[in-house]
Design an enzyme around this catalytic site. Structure first.
Site, PDB file in Angstrom:
ATOM      1  N   LYS A 191      51.194  39.346  47.031  1.00 12.78           N
ATOM      2  CA  LYS A 191      50.409  39.518  48.264  1.00 12.78           C
ATOM      3  C   LYS A 191      49.523  38.298  48.467  1.00 12.78           C
ATOM      4  O   LYS A 191      48.735  37.925  47.601  1.00 12.78           O
ATOM      5  CB  LYS A 191      49.524  40.772  48.196  1.00 12.78           C
ATOM      6  CG  LYS A 191      48.913  41.055  49.582  1.00 12.78           C
ATOM      7  CD  LYS A 191      47.821  42.099  49.565  1.00 12.78           C
ATOM      8  CE  LYS A 191      46.475  41.545  49.218  1.00 12.78           C
ATOM      9  NZ  LYS A 191      45.952  40.549  50.180  1.00 12.78           N
ATOM     10  N   SER A 245      37.711  37.278  43.298  1.00 13.62           N
ATOM     11  CA  SER A 245      36.336  37.533  42.891  1.00 13.62           C
ATOM     12  C   SER A 245      36.263  38.467  41.680  1.00 13.62           C
ATOM     13  O   SER A 245      37.169  39.277  41.444  1.00 13.62           O
ATOM     14  CB  SER A 245      35.574  38.160  44.061  1.00 13.62           C
ATOM     15  OG  SER A 245      36.145  39.407  44.378  1.00 13.62           O
ATOM     16  N   THR A 246      35.175  38.370  40.952  1.00 17.02           N
ATOM     17  CA  THR A 246      34.969  39.228  39.782  1.00 17.02           C
ATOM     18  C   THR A 246      34.913  40.693  40.208  1.00 17.02           C
ATOM     19  O   THR A 246      35.464  41.576  39.531  1.00 17.02           O
ATOM     20  CB  THR A 246      33.687  38.794  39.045  1.00 17.02           C
ATOM     21  OG1 THR A 246      33.917  37.472  38.532  1.00 17.02           O
ATOM     22  CG2 THR A 246      33.342  39.715  37.887  1.00 17.02           C
ATOM     23  N   GLU A 267      41.887  35.895  36.897  1.00 20.30           N
ATOM     24  CA  GLU A 267      41.205  34.594  36.979  1.00 20.30           C
ATOM     25  C   GLU A 267      40.126  34.770  38.036  1.00 20.30           C
ATOM     26  O   GLU A 267      40.429  34.917  39.219  1.00 20.30           O
ATOM     27  CB  GLU A 267      42.225  33.509  37.328  1.00 20.30           C
ATOM     28  CG  GLU A 267      41.744  32.118  36.972  1.00 20.30           C
ATOM     29  CD  GLU A 267      40.995  31.461  38.106  1.00 20.30           C
ATOM     30  OE1 GLU A 267      39.732  31.595  38.136  1.00 20.30           O
ATOM     31  OE2 GLU A 267      41.632  30.830  38.952  1.00 20.30           O
ATOM     32  N   CYS A 301      36.719  28.112  42.335  1.00 18.96           N
ATOM     33  CA  CYS A 301      36.104  28.927  41.278  1.00 18.96           C
ATOM     34  C   CYS A 301      35.508  28.051  40.194  1.00 18.96           C
ATOM     35  O   CYS A 301      34.568  28.446  39.524  1.00 18.96           O
ATOM     36  CB  CYS A 301      37.119  29.911  40.710  1.00 18.96           C
ATOM     37  SG  CYS A 301      38.663  29.113  40.290  1.00 18.96           S
ATOM     38  N   GLU A 398      27.677  33.234  42.460  1.00 22.55           N
ATOM     39  CA  GLU A 398      28.660  32.282  42.980  1.00 22.55           C
ATOM     40  C   GLU A 398      28.508  32.174  44.493  1.00 22.55           C
ATOM     41  O   GLU A 398      28.624  33.175  45.194  1.00 22.55           O
ATOM     42  CB  GLU A 398      30.067  32.767  42.606  1.00 22.55           C
ATOM     43  CG  GLU A 398      31.132  31.752  42.906  1.00 22.55           C
ATOM     44  CD  GLU A 398      32.501  32.172  42.404  1.00 22.55           C
ATOM     45  OE1 GLU A 398      32.840  33.363  42.524  1.00 22.55           O
ATOM     46  OE2 GLU A 398      33.240  31.299  41.920  1.00 22.55           O
TER      47      GLU A 398
HETATM   48  P1  ADP Z   1      37.236  36.974  48.544  1.00 19.77           P
HETATM   49  O1  ADP Z   1      36.034  37.853  48.612  1.00 19.77           O
HETATM   50  O2  ADP Z   1      36.915  35.591  48.198  1.00 19.77           O
HETATM   51  O3  ADP Z   1      38.189  37.075  49.689  1.00 19.77           O
HETATM   52  P2  ADP Z   1      38.735  38.793  46.892  1.00 19.77           P
HETATM   53  O4  ADP Z   1      38.688  38.885  45.422  1.00 19.77           O
HETATM   54  O5  ADP Z   1      38.225  39.958  47.667  1.00 19.77           O
HETATM   55  O6  ADP Z   1      38.019  37.444  47.247  1.00 19.77           O
HETATM   56  O7  ADP Z   1      40.212  38.515  47.391  1.00 19.77           O
HETATM   57  C1  ADP Z   1      41.208  37.883  46.657  1.00 19.77           C
HETATM   58  C2  ADP Z   1      42.510  38.621  46.856  1.00 19.77           C
HETATM   59  O8  ADP Z   1      42.337  39.965  46.413  1.00 19.77           O
HETATM   60  C3  ADP Z   1      42.965  38.729  48.305  1.00 19.77           C
HETATM   61  O9  ADP Z   1      44.379  38.618  48.339  1.00 19.77           O
HETATM   62  C4  ADP Z   1      42.520  40.124  48.705  1.00 19.77           C
HETATM   63  O10 ADP Z   1      43.280  40.683  49.744  1.00 19.77           O
HETATM   64  C5  ADP Z   1      42.762  40.876  47.405  1.00 19.77           C
HETATM   65  N1  ADP Z   1      41.994  42.115  47.281  1.00 19.77           N
HETATM   66  C6  ADP Z   1      40.786  42.421  47.819  1.00 19.77           C
HETATM   67  N2  ADP Z   1      40.418  43.679  47.478  1.00 19.77           N
HETATM   68  C7  ADP Z   1      41.407  44.199  46.718  1.00 19.77           C
HETATM   69  C8  ADP Z   1      41.626  45.433  46.044  1.00 19.77           C
HETATM   70  N3  ADP Z   1      40.753  46.431  46.110  1.00 19.77           N
HETATM   71  N4  ADP Z   1      42.756  45.586  45.330  1.00 19.77           N
HETATM   72  C9  ADP Z   1      43.652  44.597  45.235  1.00 19.77           C
HETATM   73  N5  ADP Z   1      43.517  43.405  45.845  1.00 19.77           N
HETATM   74  C10 ADP Z   1      42.418  43.191  46.575  1.00 19.77           C
END
Ligand code: ADP
Length: 500
Positions: A191, A245-246, A267, A301, A398
């Protein structure tokens, strides 16, 4: 869906949007729900195209295709040599389409097109080639049994893997994730980030052209919830690898625990220190610090968002790093000579400006920047704060934007203590001419990668990943293959055979 036109160019660069559907089982298809979402140009906030939006049912379909390709298809069964040959061809196609891919990456992500061409795209084909060469070198061990038995291990592909990537390096992340998984013989459901779906879809088509069989690589555009969550909760996905993100990493691990205990590689975020010692060449240190935070508009990151400068060169460093920031050329990322384009979107833009406000409110000194540029798109001035403390928001969280925070220290012991005063542990940097100091610091920093007199140097062979809350597991290098393999031990008795 929007009309995408053919052969459009922007400032001489080809930027046609050709693929906007989901890529499942080797075909481009609409979402089952028929839903689409808009993807934007960060230079203006204008819509580039509408893209199919995967829901849970599309994830199920993609997982079915990947499962069938794993259980019955040729990919896990063909020789490593043959998988490597197809991956090599894929790398050739990425190189042949580099100009168009770089332009599309810039259109959707906002990074300077020169960087996309010189850094991002070559990184993609290199990592594919690295793992294409590894595909026929995956082998187990012969065991020295303490009895008349023969024992050996098989390193088998783990199965169907879910890959979830972020928007800051859309193509680099795509290839970093798929390459070791493909080499290992896994089948994939990836995805993309909702902000940047376009280049991965283009590369899904190149995978088909290269001869990767249907169902092996499925690419879905969609949101974290529902599509990402459907992947991390899926009972028929054996492993998930995530970059982001964490906070989201935590959700993914939770989902894995609540579903089928799928393996997880994460990561995550960082708040990396760059430690500059008194004996450093100040010009060199300024250049390194500048690149280490402003690269990719601060959206990395590994960004060195905490710059620690020893007190003897502090004043000179601060003066010069501010002068350097003021020379940064900010503008349309398609224009030659531009160093810094827009931030990815309004959400991130607002978040960064909010952090700048926190910095001012919490008593840090704003030395330069701090404002948006223009009234269109998401451009922010390179910003520098001094007198930052580790317990301020800008000192510990961050920011993911072009905001440098400068700290100072007296002794090496203090540098070690302050540098490690973070819940993160992704990366660290050291600038010194003293080998003993470099050794002591590099062995004391609690982070997955440490750069000495350089920063943000990556390589297919160089493992990368986090200590502490920056993640679990290592990507890149031969270490990464183990994320996609499982070990089976086989034992048979030795009758009438020498037991040596
Ligand atoms: P940012 O806040 O920088 O967009 P995210 O960690 O939310 O970082 O997003 C990184 C990836 O994780 C994206 O592909 C996002 O669609 C996906 N993502 C966000 N929330 C979820 C979740 N609950 N489960 C799985 N993937 C997620």
């Amino acid at each position: 869906m929007a009309a995408h036109g053919a052969n459009q160019t922007h400032k001489g660069y080809p930027v046609t949007v050709k693929y906007t559907q989901l890529f499942i089982n080797g075909e481009f298809v609409d979402a089952i729900s028929g839903k689409t979402f808009e993807t934007y140009d960060p230079r203006t906030g204008d819509v580039i195209a509408r893209v199919a939006e995967a829901g849970k049912e599309d994830v199920d379909l993609a997982v079915k295709a990947a499962r069938n390709a794993f259980d019955n298809g040729p990919w896990p069964r063909m020789s490593g040599y043959e998988r490597g040959r197809i991956m090599s061809k894929y790398a050739d196609l990425v190189e042949q389409n580099m100009e168009e891919l770089a332009a599309l990456e810039t259109l959707n992500n906002g990074k300077p097109v020169a960087i996309a061409r010189l850094v991002d795209l070559p990184t993609c084909s290199k990592v594919l080639r690295y793992y294409s060469g590894a595909a026929d070198k995956i082998h187990g061990q012969t065991l020295k049994m303490a009895g008349p038995y023969q024992g050996y291990t098989l390193h088998e592909p783990i199965g169907v893997v879910g890959l979830i990537v972020p928007w800051n390096f859309p193509l680099v992340m795509f290839f970093n994730k798929i390459s070791p998984a493909l080499a290992s013989g896994c089948t994939l459901v990836l995805k993309t980030a909702e902000q940047t779906p376009l280049t991965a879809l283009y590369c899904a088509n190149l995978a088909r052209e290269a001869g990767i069989p249907p169902g092996v690589l499925n690419v879905l555009s969609g949101f974290g919830d529902p599509a990402g969550a459907a992947i991390s909760h899926h009972m028929d996905i054996d492993k998930v690898s995530f970059t982001g993100s964490t906070e989201t990493g935590r959700k993914i691990m939770e989902a894995a625990a609540k579903s089928n205990l799928k393996r997880v590689t994460l990561e995550l975020g960082g708040k990396s220190p760059l430690i500059i010692m008194n004996d450093a060449d100040v010009e060199e240190a300024v250049n390194l610090a500048h690149q280490a935070i402003y690269f990719n508009m601060g959206q990395a990151c590994i960004a060195a968002s905490r710059i620690y400068v020893q007190e003897g060169i502090y004043d000179e460093f601060v003066k010069k790093v501010v002068e350097r920031a003021k020379k940064q050329v900010i503008g349309d990322p398609f224009t030659d000579g531009v160093h810094q384009g827009p931030q990815i979107n309004k959400t991130q833009f607002d978040r960064i400006l909010q952090y700048i406000e926190y910095g001012k409110q919490e008593g840090a000194t704003l030395l330069t920047g701090g404002n948006r540029i223009g009234d269109k798109g998401f451009y922010i001035e390179p910003t520098i704060f001094s007198h930052v403390k580790e317990d301020m928001k800008i000192g510990k969280e961050e920011i993911f934007g072009p905001v440098m925070s400068i700290f100072t220290f007296k002794s090496i012991e203090e540098a070690i203590e302050l540098g490690n005063k973070t819940t993160y542990g992704l990366a660290g940097g050291i600038v010194t001419k003293n080998i003993d100091v470099a050794n002591r610091l590099s062995r004391s920093i609690r982070a997955g990668i440490v750069w000495i007199n350089c920063y943000a140097v990556f390589d297919g062979d160089a493992p990368f990943g986090g200590y502490k809350m920056s993640g679990i597991g290592r990507e890149n290098g031969l270490y990464d293959l183990s994320n996609y393999l499982q070990v089976k031990c086989v034992i048979t008795p030795l009758h009438h055979s020498p037991w040596l």
